[in-house]
Design an enzyme around this catalytic site. Structure first.
Site, PDB file in Angstrom:
ATOM      1  N   GLU A 214       0.788  -1.229   0.000  1.00 21.74           N
ATOM      2  CA  GLU A 214       0.000   0.000   0.000  1.00 21.74           C
ATOM      3  C   GLU A 214       0.823   1.284   0.000  1.00 21.74           C
ATOM      4  O   GLU A 214       0.435   2.277  -0.607  1.00 21.74           O
ATOM      5  CB  GLU A 214      -0.931   0.024   1.236  1.00 21.74           C
ATOM      6  CG  GLU A 214      -2.065  -0.979   1.193  1.00 21.74           C
ATOM      7  CD  GLU A 214      -3.202  -0.533   0.275  1.00 21.74           C
ATOM      8  OE1 GLU A 214      -3.078   0.530  -0.371  1.00 21.74           O
ATOM      9  OE2 GLU A 214      -4.195  -1.259   0.184  1.00 21.74           O
TER      10      GLU A 214
ATOM     11  N   SER B 261     -24.425 -29.700  52.792  1.00 22.50           N
ATOM     12  CA  SER B 261     -23.465 -29.867  53.897  1.00 22.50           C
ATOM     13  C   SER B 261     -22.133 -29.193  53.645  1.00 22.50           C
ATOM     14  O   SER B 261     -21.174 -29.425  54.383  1.00 22.50           O
ATOM     15  CB  SER B 261     -23.227 -31.366  54.143  1.00 22.50           C
ATOM     16  OG  SER B 261     -24.417 -32.022  54.495  1.00 22.50           O
TER      17      SER B 261
END
Length: 807
Positions: free
Chosen positions: A86, A353
């Site tokens: 680019e 428990s």
């Protein structure tokens, strides 16, 4: 033309200087403020990462795009490929490359159409920011102006990062990171040269990624870029040729969903609340361990769903730091009908428990018991509440340690009654159980058996914190860091070392290391009942302190485990609260726990496999060997480990000195024998009810000898004790199909196993019993009086009322 324009400007400044300078100022201000504010306002995806930055999951952005937040850096493979394709002079131009624009103009004139725009990466970034597709000269001029302005504010690296985060990569994929995961299922840092080149060319022509067409064009474009990279010396020839052989990506891949419930939780707790600056949350999780846990939980889910148990949650905490290593809020595959989306780790559920060890440790800390202290284990009725052991069997007396090891319910009701409901309720609140919001009387004694709700997050965090306190005992020279007790966390923090963050204290913030060690030592030997109700060991190849829990109605199954390196929490059940037979902790949750323990990394060589015993916070205490209380005269003595407060344990209430004749057959007193001939013998004397059940488990237990007939004692005490009904009560009796009342079983215990008891209801003789004192009777509805008389004339009366009801 330029010379004529320059003369006109000079003339304007001479003739209208104020207007001219004002115009310059306006233009300058327009230039300074020409950038969009903010540069990008598009919504981003919520991204969840592990501690190394690996992707755990993501949620699509609000506008339907996969757009990740801008990363901190970019991989050099992509940067070099992008710049080559680019903008080769990216680091040398001020945002506009005049050479590129000139070359583009020549190409466009030659082709009679726009084939190149000559835009730099900075100009393309400004076009993305303005969301404009037009390539007119006016729009190009705006891009040029804004690009030069952008270069004043942002560094080149920041511009590249913004470009990579907002460039289109085809379909609804925006940004390099999203594209890397969607097309190659990997982090951008791991992209090959071929993959980086593919992504570098895509923003220029994002439509080429379509899997059904344009494949040849995309491949050709990628390969041309690879050739350019070779020509530039970035790649060698072999690397270039091998890169060309790599296939193009196929259809977009699904993003990882390794921790979907934590993704939702982090989004709610940190992103939507604004506690993080962007929608990227880095966690403490380990991606590999998370994948293993997902697989393991899924395997156990297949086993559980056959019994109608559809939901399963588990998470692992690093003990030293409290950082969450793996997090499965709910098993995937349960389906929407079974609450798959519910994060059970944070949901309040009945505890069963699972809180028993905390009561045990609290009583050890205060010196109310030692591990061997005997606790009643008999049928019990307290204010209308009748607790029962899991298999409805009783030992008469059992040590507190064994009550914990076997998770017996009735002894822990007695322990809570002795410790104090209000005090334990306050202790749980201190531990951070935020869902226990009602006053103590709302829960009552069932608090210890599951009468309250807590989350797996709070439960596991509490046990992890206690383990952390114990682990630091020697490192802190017996002192305590209050900051050691904290909840788990999953938001990544930079390591700060092992030094305590606050001043150390001599007094423990919650429990001392001695009480914690004794608690974990008992939990390490935890047992479970098999299908025949016999207690057996649940073995593991690694040492682990663990506890299970089962809620009322078999709705919740829990397991929590602690090792010197980890704390693990498990929950199994149905998110909608539906109970299932067999939904108990030892069957549904414990197997998951032990598989996780064996899956976790082993401790490094040289590191202790178990917690060191904190000798400075423990003492060797002499106790009565058969009762676990402080010795009295005649008690056989044993030595046990206890906390420093263990000296407060009360004296043994069961050992007494009794007086026998020389043949040791009868009890006697001075009224019938010469005091010099009396033999004084220490004896374990239990109440009738405890003695009745204790005798069945301890064949060596000897009941009190009877008094010699000519030597009756007037203060012998009641040798009988009712098992049912234990106190004046209403007995609700179901009505059978023929309309008659069902039978009721009455039971009583006697100190003398061989005694005969005669039964009467309302002065009417009902029968006699020997050895096993129980009768099935069928009294009519209404009030009655039960009268029991043994062969020695001892009498016991109990009123009761029969109430019939339809089933």
């Amino acid at each position: 033309m330029i010379r004529r324009l320059w003369k006109s400007i000079r003339k304007l400044f001479r003739t209208h200087p104020r207007w001219a300078w004002g115009s310059v100022l306006v233009l300058l201000l327009a230039y300074v403020f020409c950038l969009p504010r903010p540069l990008f306002d598009a919504p981003t995806s919520m991204v969840l990462e592990d501690r190394e930055g690996n992707l755990l999951g993501a949620r699509i952005a609000a506008d339907g795009q996969w757009r990740f937040p801008a990363p901190d850096s970019l991989p050099q493979t992509f940067v070099q490929a992008l710049l080559e394709f680019e903008d080769r002079r990216f680091y040398r131009h001020p945002g506009v490359d005049l050479r590129s624009i000139g070359r583009a103009m020549v190409q466009n004139i030659r082709n009679g159409r726009i084939v190149s725009g000559g835009s730099t990466i900075t100009m393309q970034l400004m076009r993305m920011s303005r969301n404009r597709d037009s390539r007119s000269l006016w729009q190009k001029l705006i891009e040029v102006i804004q690009a030069t302005r952008l270069e004043w504010t942002y560094s080149k690296e920041e511009i590249l990062t913004l470009y990579a985060a907002h460039a289109p990569f085809g379909g609804n994929v925006v940004g390099l990171e999203a594209a890397s995961w969607r097309y190659f299922a990997k982090r951008p840092e791991l992209l090959t040269w071929a993959e980086a080149a593919t992504l570098a060319v895509l923003p220029n022509s994002p439509g080429l990624i379509h899997p059904g067409r344009n494949r040849d064009a995309l491949e050709a474009k990628r390969n041309r870029l690879l050739d350019r990279l070779e020509q530039a010396g970035t790649l060698d020839k072999l690397t270039c040729e091998l890169a060309k052989e790599e296939p193009l990506p196929q259809a977009p891949l699904p993003l990882p969903r390794l921790a979907p419930h934590l993704l939702d939780r982090a989004d709610l707790e940190y992103v939507k609340s604004g506690q993080v600056r962007q929608s990227r949350v880095r966690t403490t999780l380990d991606r590999g361990l998370q994948q293993q846990l997902n697989t393991l939980v899924q395997r156990h889910h297949e086993r559980l769903r056959a019994n109608g148990i559809f939901n399963l949650a588990a998470f692992v905490v690093d003990l030293e730091s409290g950082a969450v290593q793996a997090y499965v809020g709910n098993v995937m595959g349960a389906g929407e009908d079974h609450g798959e989306a519910v994060d059970v780790i944070t949901a309040p559920r009945s505890t069963g428990s699972i809180l028993k060890p905390l009561l045990y440790a609290s009583m050890l800390q205060e010196g109310q018991i030692v591990g061997e202290t005997q606790v009643p284990d008999v049928p019990t009725l307290l204010s209308g509440y009748k607790p029962e052991n899991f298999h409805e069997q009783y030992d008469g007396l059992v040590s507190a340690r064994q009550a914990l090891v076997r998770s017996l319910n009735v002894p822990f009701i007695h322990l809570l009654q002795g410790y104090g409901l209000e005090k334990f309720h306050y202790q749980l609140r201190k531990f951070g159980f935020q869902h226990i919001t009602f006053p103590p009387d709302h829960y009552g004694l069932p608090l210890i058996l599951g009468g309250a709700e807590a989350s797996l997050w709070d439960i596991t965090g509490t046990y992890a914190s206690l383990g952390r306190i114990l682990q630091h005992t020697y490192g802190y020279s017996g002192e305590y860091d209050p900051a050691d007790f904290h909840k788990p966390y999953y938001l990544y923090r930079e390591p700060t070392g092992n030094a305590p963050a606050v001043d150390l204290r001599r007094d423990p913030p919650f429990l001392g290391s001695g009480a914690i060690w004794l608690m974990l030592d008992a939990m390490k030997e935890l047992e479970r009942p098999n299908e025949e109700g016999i207690w057996e060991r649940f073995r593991s190849s690694r040492q682990v302190a663990w506890k299970t829990g089962t809620s009322f109605g078999f709705r919740d199954a829990w397991a929590v485990g602690v090792t010197p390196q980890y704390a693990i929490g498990i929950w199994a059940g149905n998110a909608d609260g539906e109970g299932r037979a067999g939904l108990v902790g030892v069957k549904a949750a414990a197997p998951v726990l032990f598989d996780i323990v064996n899956m976790l990394p082993k401790p490094p060589s040289g590191r202790a496999s178990w917690f060191s015993q904190p000798y400075d916070d423990l003492l060797e205490l002499e106790v009565c060997a058969r009762s676990g209380f402080r010795p009295v005269e005649g008690c056989p003595v044993d030595t046990v480990w206890a906390t420093a407060n263990g000296r407060r344990v009360p004296p043994c209430p069961y050992h007494k000195t009794i007086h026998l004749d020389p043949g040791r057959q009868w009890r006697v007193n001075a009224s019938c024998i010469n005091p010099a001939d009396i033999v004084h013998v220490p004896w374990l004397v239990l109440p009738p009810l405890e003695g009745h059940y204790y005798r069945s488990k301890h064949p060596d237990f000897s009941p009190l000898p009877p008094f010699r007939p000519d030597c009756r004692s007037t203060d012998e005490g009641q040798p009988m004790q009712l098992i049912y009904p234990k106190q004046p009560t209403r007995i609700y009796v179901p009505v059978d199909l023929d309309g008659s009342l069902s039978r009721t079983v009455f039971a009583v215990a006697h100190n003398d196993p061989g005694a005969t008891i005669h039964w009467h209801i309302d002065e009417q003789f009902m029968g006699s019993t020997e050895n096993f004192h129980s009768l099935e009777l069928k009294p009519a509805p209404g009030p009655h009086l039960l009268t029991l008389v043994d062969e020695r004339g001892n009498r016991l009366e109990q009123p009761f009322e029969i109430i019939g009801r339809e089933e």
